[in-house]
Enzyme design. Sequence first.
Site, short mmCIF file in Angstrom:
data_model
loop_
_atom_site.label_atom_id
_atom_site.label_comp_id
_atom_site.label_asym_id
_atom_site.label_seq_id
_atom_site.Cartn_x
_atom_site.Cartn_y
_atom_site.Cartn_z
N PRO A 120 64.40 49.74 13.61
CA PRO A 120 65.22 49.88 14.82
C PRO A 120 66.23 51.02 14.71
CG PRO A 120 65.98 48.03 13.51
CD PRO A 120 64.72 48.51 12.87
N VAL A 121 66.75 51.42 15.88
CA VAL A 121 67.72 52.52 15.92
C VAL A 121 69.12 52.00 16.24
CG1 VAL A 121 65.98 54.23 16.55
CG2 VAL A 121 67.18 52.98 18.36
N ASN A 174 60.84 66.09 5.21
CA ASN A 174 61.96 65.26 5.67
C ASN A 174 63.27 66.02 5.71
OD1 ASN A 174 60.40 62.99 6.14
ND2 ASN A 174 60.68 62.20 4.06
N CYS A 230 55.01 56.60 12.07
CA CYS A 230 54.13 55.66 11.37
C CYS A 230 54.37 54.23 11.83
CB CYS A 230 54.35 55.75 9.86
SG CYS A 230 53.79 57.28 9.12
#
Length: 418
Positions: A122-123, A23, A116
């Site tokens: 949401p963005v 990450n 996943c």
Amino acid sequence: MDRIRIRGGRPLEGVIDISGAKNSALKVMVAGLLTDERLELENVPALADVATMAQLLAQHGIAVEETGAKQLSVGGAITNTEAPYDIVRKMRASILVLGPLLARTGEARVSLPGGCAIGTRPVDLHLKGLEAMGAEIALDGGYINARAPKGLHGATITFPFVSVGATEQLLLTATLAEGETVLVNAAREPEIGDLADCLNKMGADISGIGSDRLTIRGVKALHGARHTILPDRIEAGTYACAAAITGGGVLLRGARMFDLGALASTLGEAGVDVTEVAEGVTVSRRNGLHGTDAMTEPFPGFVTDMQAQFMTLMAVAEGASMITETIFENRFMHVPELNRMGARINVHGSSAIVRGVPGLSGAPVMATDLRASFSLVLAGLAAKGETIVNRVYHLDRGYEAVERKLAACGADIERLRD
């Protein structure tokens, strides 16, 4: 499609080298879009998601080359500002190219992301933040079309809730925006600090690293740099659970106690000994496990990416525990598979009640997402008999050399290739 076969019941004993953080590596690779000079990265894990990010960056003209073991060189001039669906759908982190492309070229067309299957994720916060910095954004046919005809400018952006992805998006973008950007209620995850450290090495001006208030003073241009990816705290936590569930003891070489956040103390409450040493962190469990509650929270709270693994540990603990998921919906898809192995877990909304059982039984199971896939491996390590984990491509997205690392500590595990 590959599968993993495990014959359980063997305590893990030995040393596990913790890989670089997935990450962090993915986000630092995206920083290569912010300069034409080369970014030299070390301690990069060999993962499917890293290969996908390299493929995406190549789509934009940025070459990613292996220069040695765990080393990548990222760099080149941007030749294309569209991130296509067939690449972006594979990995949610792909959305992070949006801001850097916009900052460098004034335009970007990026497919809505995949990754996943964990809820909607949401963005909106990404897009609202970019609009506050002067971007013009429209959604069309599953794509985000963004323009900044007058360039991007600094802004004070207060997140209504902590968002790792939105913090990373705006942190990357603000480095080249005119003026000062302040991110309030920013995520504090160690990977964000690692990204900020890399950006500062590239010539960015970022302060407040490690806090929930990041200040970024835009600069005209960034340059190349050399950066070492921090150790993967999720991998470390996962192998900590592996040692605990098998009643063994391991040294997680390179792991950092601080990065584990609330996981370390929660494991301690459950009867697991977690100790920081010069080489990393040792984890052992010689006595019984106790049912212990956990609630996922932003760092330094209990990390959502460890929820499935900790639930598996609690499945064989004495007594009951409640695991509450506050970050993502639909993140209990591993529960039916664990129950097939003899676990007693009931889901009620955003919480799972886990009633510990004396032991699990091996069974064929199906991985549904990255972290859930390793929860099934953990169950297999503890179970009596043979477990077959199907769809391990999920596992390969985020864990490096799983079979080798576990086998070196005594696990009976092998990959079956179809």
